[in-house]
Write a protein that holds these residues in place. Structure first.
Motif, PDB file in Angstrom:
ATOM      1  N   MET A 275      11.508 -14.336   1.161  1.00  0.00           N
ATOM      2  CA  MET A 275      11.489 -12.913   0.770  1.00  0.00           C
ATOM      3  C   MET A 275      11.250 -12.033   1.994  1.00  0.00           C
ATOM      4  N   SER A 276      11.946 -10.914   2.055  1.00  0.00           N
ATOM      5  CA  SER A 276      11.745 -10.003   3.167  1.00  0.00           C
ATOM      6  C   SER A 276      10.680  -8.974   2.809  1.00  0.00           C
ATOM      7  N   ASP A 277      10.133  -8.350   3.839  1.00  0.00           N
ATOM      8  CA  ASP A 277       9.073  -7.361   3.622  1.00  0.00           C
ATOM      9  C   ASP A 277       9.659  -6.005   3.251  1.00  0.00           C
ATOM     10  N   ALA A 278       9.077  -5.372   2.239  1.00  0.00           N
ATOM     11  CA  ALA A 278       9.425  -3.991   1.916  1.00  0.00           C
ATOM     12  C   ALA A 278       8.804  -3.055   2.943  1.00  0.00           C
ATOM     13  N   VAL A 279       7.609  -3.423   3.410  1.00  0.00           N
ATOM     14  CA  VAL A 279       6.884  -2.641   4.421  1.00  0.00           C
ATOM     15  C   VAL A 279       6.248  -3.607   5.410  1.00  0.00           C
ATOM     16  N   ARG A 280       6.287  -3.242   6.681  1.00  0.00           N
ATOM     17  CA  ARG A 280       5.595  -4.048   7.692  1.00  0.00           C
ATOM     18  C   ARG A 280       4.965  -3.131   8.737  1.00  0.00           C
ATOM     19  N   LEU A 281       3.674  -3.326   8.972  1.00  0.00           N
ATOM     20  CA  LEU A 281       2.965  -2.621  10.039  1.00  0.00           C
ATOM     21  C   LEU A 281       2.722  -3.615  11.163  1.00  0.00           C
ATOM     22  N   SER A 282       3.013  -3.201  12.387  1.00  0.00           N
ATOM     23  CA  SER A 282       2.845  -4.074  13.549  1.00  0.00           C
ATOM     24  C   SER A 282       1.995  -3.379  14.602  1.00  0.00           C
ATOM     25  N   GLY A 283       0.800  -3.903  14.812  1.00  0.00           N
ATOM     26  CA  GLY A 283      -0.089  -3.375  15.857  1.00  0.00           C
ATOM     27  C   GLY A 283      -0.394  -1.894  15.722  1.00  0.00           C
ATOM     28  N   VAL A 284      -0.581  -1.422  14.489  1.00  0.00           N
ATOM     29  CA  VAL A 284      -0.749   0.018  14.272  1.00  0.00           C
ATOM     30  C   VAL A 284      -2.162   0.471  14.641  1.00  0.00           C
ATOM     31  N   ARG A 285      -2.201   1.417  15.587  1.00  0.00           N
ATOM     32  CA  ARG A 285      -3.454   2.086  15.953  1.00  0.00           C
ATOM     33  C   ARG A 285      -3.340   3.553  15.580  1.00  0.00           C
ATOM     34  N   LYS A 286      -4.418   4.109  15.090  1.00  0.00           N
ATOM     35  CA  LYS A 286      -4.461   5.551  14.816  1.00  0.00           C
ATOM     36  C   LYS A 286      -5.790   6.083  15.324  1.00  0.00           C
ATOM     37  N   VAL A 287      -5.690   6.961  16.328  1.00  0.00           N
ATOM     38  CA  VAL A 287      -6.884   7.537  16.948  1.00  0.00           C
ATOM     39  C   VAL A 287      -6.912   9.032  16.683  1.00  0.00           C
ATOM     40  N   TYR A 288      -8.036   9.499  16.184  1.00  0.00           N
ATOM     41  CA  TYR A 288      -8.234  10.942  15.964  1.00  0.00           C
ATOM     42  C   TYR A 288      -9.160  11.477  17.056  1.00  0.00           C
TER      43      TYR A 288
ATOM     44  N   SER B  12      -1.880  -5.259  11.818  1.00  0.00           N
ATOM     45  CA  SER B  12      -0.561  -5.817  11.489  1.00  0.00           C
ATOM     46  C   SER B  12      -0.622  -6.418  10.092  1.00  0.00           C
ATOM     47  N   ALA B  13       0.333  -6.044   9.240  1.00  0.00           N
ATOM     48  CA  ALA B  13       0.359  -6.567   7.865  1.00  0.00           C
ATOM     49  C   ALA B  13       1.753  -6.394   7.294  1.00  0.00           C
ATOM     50  N   GLY B  14       2.175  -7.359   6.480  1.00  0.00           N
ATOM     51  CA  GLY B  14       3.467  -7.274   5.811  1.00  0.00           C
ATOM     52  C   GLY B  14       3.304  -7.323   4.305  1.00  0.00           C
ATOM     53  N   PHE B  15       4.212  -6.649   3.602  1.00  0.00           N
ATOM     54  CA  PHE B  15       4.168  -6.590   2.139  1.00  0.00           C
ATOM     55  C   PHE B  15       5.536  -7.009   1.609  1.00  0.00           C
ATOM     56  N   GLU B  16       5.610  -8.216   1.041  1.00  0.00           N
ATOM     57  CA  GLU B  16       6.882  -8.739   0.561  1.00  0.00           C
ATOM     58  C   GLU B  16       7.400  -7.935  -0.619  1.00  0.00           C
ATOM     59  N   ARG B  17       8.716  -7.880  -0.756  1.00  0.00           N
ATOM     60  CA  ARG B  17       9.332  -7.214  -1.900  1.00  0.00           C
ATOM     61  C   ARG B  17       8.887  -7.901  -3.193  1.00  0.00           C
ATOM     62  N   GLY B  18       8.632  -7.084  -4.213  1.00  0.00           N
ATOM     63  CA  GLY B  18       8.279  -7.635  -5.513  1.00  0.00           C
ATOM     64  C   GLY B  18       6.864  -8.175  -5.604  1.00  0.00           C
ATOM     65  N   THR B  19       5.970  -7.665  -4.751  1.00  0.00           N
ATOM     66  CA  THR B  19       4.571  -8.097  -4.794  1.00  0.00           C
ATOM     67  C   THR B  19       3.649  -6.898  -4.985  1.00  0.00           C
ATOM     68  N   PHE B  20       2.433  -7.186  -5.429  1.00  0.00           N
ATOM     69  CA  PHE B  20       1.404  -6.177  -5.713  1.00  0.00           C
ATOM     70  C   PHE B  20       0.218  -6.509  -4.818  1.00  0.00           C
ATOM     71  N   THR B  21      -0.090  -5.600  -3.876  1.00  0.00           N
ATOM     72  CA  THR B  21      -1.188  -5.815  -2.933  1.00  0.00           C
ATOM     73  C   THR B  21      -2.225  -4.714  -3.080  1.00  0.00           C
ATOM     74  N   ALA B  22      -3.492  -5.109  -3.153  1.00  0.00           N
ATOM     75  CA  ALA B  22      -4.594  -4.140  -3.149  1.00  0.00           C
ATOM     76  C   ALA B  22      -5.189  -4.099  -1.743  1.00  0.00           C
ATOM     77  N   VAL B  23      -5.567  -2.900  -1.314  1.00  0.00           N
ATOM     78  CA  VAL B  23      -6.197  -2.692  -0.006  1.00  0.00           C
ATOM     79  C   VAL B  23      -7.621  -2.215  -0.260  1.00  0.00           C
TER      80      VAL B  23
END
Length: 245
Positions: free
Chosen positions: A1-14, A28-39
């Motif tokens: 399955m491919s990822d619907a969303v993928r974050l790679s090395g994401v930094r956010k500085v305010y 870094s995190a991937g979310f496969e198509r057709g899956t339910f992920t809680a954060v």
């Protein structure tokens, strides 16, 4: 399955200099198509920033985000707006319905904004799925909180988005209504292969997901598959201690 969303090395500085705060520190995190992920994570762990970066609402300081095969970080604001409209559904704690519009008009709004005529069969299917057939002519003020959130879910589903981002979708609901709303989201994944990423603080809500990923101090610190409320609560307890250490 491919990822619907993928974050790679994401930094956010305010902020800058000595006042700079890293809300995300190279996630870094991937979310496969057709899956339910809680954060999940303690307060201030970076959950909302994570969601905003993943959905193209906020630009990472560095790193990349790919959604439905499109790299977001190089897009201009107009391109991002179109992508969010066409590829993303949103469900928020506050429902965000337009009070002057009927239920049917609120559900069809993303299609209207995109210049698309709502497909009657698709509308009927979504309305049936959320159980609002008898409420289409009502306005939000005439609905309960649970019914309003059902409208918001139908609005998110109607464009058949690549991913739905839900931010504390049950935060304003009582326990029984929250369970009904979570069951609807679960069914969207199971029956229609919808992809859902949900930020929540509630272990029971998280147990409806296929997996839970945990953030602490802007860092991904673990995940749990086939979660139970007890296992999630236990992990959160230890996370709090880890984050405070």
């Amino acid at each position: 399955m491919s990822d619907a969303v993928r974050l790679s090395g994401v930094r956010k500085v305010y902020g800058k200099g000595s006042g700079a705060v890293a809300a995300l520190a190279g996630v870094s995190a991937g979310f496969e198509r057709g899956t339910f992920t809680a954060v999940m994570g303690p307060s201030g762990s970076g959950k909302s920033t994570f969601l905003h970066c993943a959905a193209g609402l906020d630009k990472p300081t560095s790193g990349s985000v790919e959604l439905a095969g499109v790299e977001l970080t190089g897009l201009g604001e107009n391109q991002l707006t179109r992508l969010r409209r066409d590829k993303i559904g949103f469900v928020f704690q506050a429902f965000n319905l337009l009070p002057a519009l009927t239920v049917a008009q609120n559900i069809a709004l993303p299609l209207r904004l995109a210049g698309r005529t709502p497909d009657r069969a698709a509308m009927s299917e979504v309305v049936h799925r959320v159980g609002l057939e008898n409420r289409l002519g009502h306005r939000p003020a005439q609905l309960s909180g649970g019914q309003q959130q059902r409208v918001a879910i139908a609005r998110a589903l109607v464009t058949r988005p690549a991913v739905i981002f839900a931010d504390e979708p049950t935060g304003a609901l009582d326990t029984r209504t929250a369970r009904e709303v979570l069951t609807l989201l679960r069914q969207a994944v199971t029956a229609s292969s919808q992809t859902i990423v949900m930020v929540t603080h509630d272990p029971v809500a998280a147990s409806f997901a296929d997996r839970v990923i945990f953030l602490a101090d802007g860092t991904l610190v673990g995940e749990l598959h086939s979660p139970t409320p007890e296992a999630v609560a236990d992990r959160m307890t230890h996370l709090g201690a880890w984050a405070a250490a």
